[in-house]
Design an enzyme around this catalytic site. Structure first.
Site, PDB file in Angstrom:
ATOM      1  N   ASP A  21     -48.645 -61.819 -65.066  1.00  0.00           N
ATOM      2  CA  ASP A  21     -48.796 -63.002 -65.918  1.00  0.00           C
ATOM      3  C   ASP A  21     -50.128 -63.728 -65.749  1.00  0.00           C
ATOM      4  O   ASP A  21     -50.360 -64.752 -66.392  1.00  0.00           O
ATOM      5  CB  ASP A  21     -47.635 -63.979 -65.671  1.00  0.00           C
ATOM      6  CG  ASP A  21     -47.508 -64.388 -64.204  1.00  0.00           C
ATOM      7  OD1 ASP A  21     -48.526 -64.403 -63.478  1.00  0.00           O
ATOM      8  OD2 ASP A  21     -46.376 -64.701 -63.788  1.00  0.00           O
ATOM      9  N   HIS A  78     -49.069 -54.283 -60.383  1.00  0.00           N
ATOM     10  CA  HIS A  78     -48.390 -53.747 -61.569  1.00  0.00           C
ATOM     11  C   HIS A  78     -49.222 -53.887 -62.832  1.00  0.00           C
ATOM     12  O   HIS A  78     -48.692 -53.891 -63.935  1.00  0.00           O
ATOM     13  CB  HIS A  78     -47.012 -54.410 -61.737  1.00  0.00           C
ATOM     14  CG  HIS A  78     -46.047 -54.002 -60.667  1.00  0.00           C
ATOM     15  ND1 HIS A  78     -44.807 -54.565 -60.505  1.00  0.00           N
ATOM     16  CD2 HIS A  78     -46.147 -53.057 -59.694  1.00  0.00           C
ATOM     17  CE1 HIS A  78     -44.193 -53.992 -59.472  1.00  0.00           C
ATOM     18  NE2 HIS A  78     -44.983 -53.084 -58.966  1.00  0.00           N
ATOM     19  N   CYS A 122     -55.240 -49.130 -82.648  1.00  0.00           N
ATOM     20  CA  CYS A 122     -56.598 -48.961 -82.137  1.00  0.00           C
ATOM     21  C   CYS A 122     -57.606 -49.135 -83.278  1.00  0.00           C
ATOM     22  O   CYS A 122     -57.439 -48.554 -84.353  1.00  0.00           O
ATOM     23  CB  CYS A 122     -56.711 -47.563 -81.537  1.00  0.00           C
ATOM     24  SG  CYS A 122     -58.367 -47.142 -80.994  1.00  0.00           S
ATOM     25  N   CYS A 173     -59.352 -45.455 -83.737  1.00  0.00           N
ATOM     26  CA  CYS A 173     -58.697 -44.257 -84.290  1.00  0.00           C
ATOM     27  C   CYS A 173     -57.314 -44.529 -84.895  1.00  0.00           C
ATOM     28  O   CYS A 173     -56.666 -43.607 -85.380  1.00  0.00           O
ATOM     29  CB  CYS A 173     -58.579 -43.186 -83.197  1.00  0.00           C
ATOM     30  SG  CYS A 173     -57.258 -43.518 -82.020  1.00  0.00           S
ATOM     31  N   SER A 214     -37.198 -59.938 -55.327  1.00  0.00           N
ATOM     32  CA  SER A 214     -35.920 -59.380 -54.876  1.00  0.00           C
ATOM     33  C   SER A 214     -36.137 -58.195 -53.938  1.00  0.00           C
ATOM     34  O   SER A 214     -35.204 -57.738 -53.277  1.00  0.00           O
ATOM     35  CB  SER A 214     -35.090 -58.941 -56.087  1.00  0.00           C
ATOM     36  OG  SER A 214     -35.814 -57.983 -56.838  1.00  0.00           O
ATOM     37  N   ASN A 246     -36.914 -66.739 -50.990  1.00  0.00           N
ATOM     38  CA  ASN A 246     -36.260 -66.171 -52.182  1.00  0.00           C
ATOM     39  C   ASN A 246     -34.846 -66.716 -52.304  1.00  0.00           C
ATOM     40  O   ASN A 246     -34.149 -66.863 -51.305  1.00  0.00           O
ATOM     41  CB  ASN A 246     -36.222 -64.643 -52.097  1.00  0.00           C
ATOM     42  CG  ASN A 246     -36.113 -64.013 -53.469  1.00  0.00           C
ATOM     43  OD1 ASN A 246     -37.007 -64.196 -54.299  1.00  0.00           O
ATOM     44  ND2 ASN A 246     -35.036 -63.312 -53.744  1.00  0.00           N
TER      45      ASN A 246
HETATM   46  P1  CNA Z   1     -37.174 -59.887 -59.579  1.00  0.00           P
HETATM   47  O1  CNA Z   1     -36.484 -58.649 -59.175  1.00  0.00           O
HETATM   48  O2  CNA Z   1     -36.828 -60.501 -60.907  1.00  0.00           O
HETATM   49  O3  CNA Z   1     -36.935 -60.954 -58.413  1.00  0.00           O
HETATM   50  C1  CNA Z   1     -37.312 -62.296 -58.544  1.00  0.00           C
HETATM   51  C2  CNA Z   1     -36.624 -63.056 -57.437  1.00  0.00           C
HETATM   52  O4  CNA Z   1     -37.108 -64.388 -57.437  1.00  0.00           O
HETATM   53  C3  CNA Z   1     -35.106 -63.133 -57.610  1.00  0.00           C
HETATM   54  O5  CNA Z   1     -34.486 -62.576 -56.458  1.00  0.00           O
HETATM   55  C4  CNA Z   1     -34.820 -64.637 -57.746  1.00  0.00           C
HETATM   56  O6  CNA Z   1     -33.625 -65.021 -57.074  1.00  0.00           O
HETATM   57  C5  CNA Z   1     -36.028 -65.250 -57.110  1.00  0.00           C
HETATM   58  N1  CNA Z   1     -36.366 -66.592 -57.634  1.00  0.00           N
HETATM   59  C6  CNA Z   1     -36.524 -66.969 -58.927  1.00  0.00           C
HETATM   60  N2  CNA Z   1     -36.878 -68.276 -58.995  1.00  0.00           N
HETATM   61  C7  CNA Z   1     -36.922 -68.732 -57.703  1.00  0.00           C
HETATM   62  C8  CNA Z   1     -37.212 -69.987 -57.112  1.00  0.00           C
HETATM   63  N3  CNA Z   1     -37.539 -71.065 -57.856  1.00  0.00           N
HETATM   64  N4  CNA Z   1     -37.145 -70.105 -55.751  1.00  0.00           N
HETATM   65  C9  CNA Z   1     -36.827 -69.030 -54.986  1.00  0.00           C
HETATM   66  N5  CNA Z   1     -36.546 -67.804 -55.491  1.00  0.00           N
HETATM   67  C10 CNA Z   1     -36.602 -67.661 -56.841  1.00  0.00           C
HETATM   68  O7  CNA Z   1     -38.742 -59.724 -59.585  1.00  0.00           O
HETATM   69  P2  CNA Z   1     -39.664 -58.893 -58.593  1.00  0.00           P
HETATM   70  O8  CNA Z   1     -41.011 -59.498 -58.749  1.00  0.00           O
HETATM   71  O9  CNA Z   1     -39.070 -58.734 -57.261  1.00  0.00           O
HETATM   72  O10 CNA Z   1     -39.610 -57.446 -59.291  1.00  0.00           O
HETATM   73  C11 CNA Z   1     -40.710 -56.816 -59.585  1.00  0.00           C
HETATM   74  C12 CNA Z   1     -40.914 -56.626 -61.096  1.00  0.00           C
HETATM   75  C13 CNA Z   1     -40.624 -57.820 -61.961  1.00  0.00           C
HETATM   76  C14 CNA Z   1     -42.353 -56.375 -61.277  1.00  0.00           C
HETATM   77  O11 CNA Z   1     -42.508 -55.146 -61.926  1.00  0.00           O
HETATM   78  C15 CNA Z   1     -42.908 -57.495 -62.144  1.00  0.00           C
HETATM   79  O12 CNA Z   1     -43.990 -57.056 -62.908  1.00  0.00           O
HETATM   80  C16 CNA Z   1     -41.751 -57.875 -62.982  1.00  0.00           C
HETATM   81  N6  CNA Z   1     -41.797 -59.183 -63.628  1.00  0.00           N
HETATM   82  C17 CNA Z   1     -42.931 -59.957 -63.609  1.00  0.00           C
HETATM   83  C18 CNA Z   1     -42.941 -61.200 -64.220  1.00  0.00           C
HETATM   84  C19 CNA Z   1     -44.196 -62.039 -64.207  1.00  0.00           C
HETATM   85  O13 CNA Z   1     -45.296 -61.483 -64.202  1.00  0.00           O
HETATM   86  N7  CNA Z   1     -44.065 -63.363 -64.151  1.00  0.00           N
HETATM   87  C20 CNA Z   1     -41.775 -61.675 -64.835  1.00  0.00           C
HETATM   88  C21 CNA Z   1     -40.633 -60.848 -64.860  1.00  0.00           C
HETATM   89  C22 CNA Z   1     -40.670 -59.609 -64.248  1.00  0.00           C
END
Ligand code: CNA
Length: 246
Positions: A104, A119, A151, A154, A193, A217
């Site tokens: 993001d 990523h 594109c 092309c 996660s 988390n």
């Molecule tokens: P995930 O598996 O969605 O885990 C996110 C974790 O964050 C969860 O376990 C939630 O409980 C925890 N969480 C959410 N809000 C809070 C908060 N306020 N306080 C504490 N904990 C919180 O996402 P991961 O990043 O582990 O998984 C990797 C994927 C998700 C990657 O491929 C990313 O590119 C992909 N992703 C990215 C975005 C982004 O760029 N913002 C958004 C959604 C998914």
């Protein structure tokens, strides 16, 4: 129970700290995560939306859903977590910067200088046929309407430089991320996660090389037992850090 005082003590005594962030750090910016309580998994299957072979056979599936999730990112602002991490880097408390799974762009927007994007990024789109590049801004007119951007050279389908399921992680960023993780004496693992491989091996690399990990988390992670400190609420922890280091 873990205390903020323990965390600030750890940060001040560390020499080579880094942060490893996931989608949870951006829920506070209004971007949905995958697996959290209101995650994208509730209504879309990201395994199909971000799957390379599904994209090649039907790019319309991705673009019709990504219009609300990816092609609104330019409207999002960094959260307290992004901002405090950038300040900590500037003050020398996070000399190794941030390794992120996020796509993001918010760490850079907040002012973090060392950001490893494991990523990939939607700031570049690439033609599936001729490999020509276009920027996020140049695909926005079509993509924000849920249409497939073509594109300019092309007419091929443009794909974002986000790592889809079925693709390799970018080689250079992955090597840098593992080097940082191996040399970090402290890794803050924030809002992930930790179920997506191989990115979740980053904290394991820190542990294997004698470093410590701290996890913040909301939901349990497979590495909770290995963390020296464990918190659940990012907003709470970073409000406290902002006061302490502010
Ligand atoms: P995930 O598996 O969605 O885990 C996110 C974790 O964050 C969860 O376990 C939630 O409980 C925890 N969480 C959410 N809000 C809070 C908060 N306020 N306080 C504490 N904990 C919180 O996402 P991961 O990043 O582990 O998984 C990797 C994927 C998700 C990657 O491929 C990313 O590119 C992909 N992703 C990215 C975005 C982004 O760029 N913002 C958004 C959604 C998914």
């Amino acid at each position: 129970m873990s205390s903020i005082q323990d965390l600030t003590d750890l940060l001040e005594s560390s020499r080579n700290a880094a942060a490893f962030t996931g989608a949870g750090v951006s829920t506070l910016s209004g971007i949905r995560d995958f697996r959290g309580d209101s995650g994208i998994y509730q209504d879309v299957d990201p395994r199909r939306m971000f799957d390379l072979s599904a994209f090649i056979s039907d790019p319309g599936y991705y673009y019709s859903r990504a219009k609300d999730f990816i092609y609104t990112l330019h409207e999002k602002q960094p959260s307290l977590v992004h901002r405090v991490l950038a300040q900590m880097e500037q003050r020398g408390l996070l000399p190794q910067g941030v390794i992120t799974q996020n796509i993001d762009l918010l760490h850079a927007k907040a002012g973090s200088r060392r950001v490893v994007e494991l990523h990939g990024t939607p700031s570049v789109h690439r033609c599936l046929d001729c490999d020509a590049e276009q920027s996020y801004e140049s695909v926005l007119p079509e993509a924000s309407q849920g249409e497939i951007p073509r594109c300019r050279a092309c007419g091929g389908v443009m794909k974002p430089d986000i790592v889809f399921f079925g693709e390799m992680l970018p080689e250079d960023e992955t090597a840098i991320a593992f080097r940082i993780a191996a040399s970090a004496d402290l890794l803050l693992v924030l809002g992930s996660s930790l179920v997506v491989q191989p990115a979740s091996s980053i904290p394991i690399t820190t542990l294997d090389n004698g470093g410590k990990i701290v996890i913040v988390n909301r939901t349990p992670t497979p590495l909770d037992d290995y963390a020296v400190l464990r918190f659940s609420d990012l907003q709470q922890v970073f409000e406290a850090l902002a006061q302490y280091f502010g």
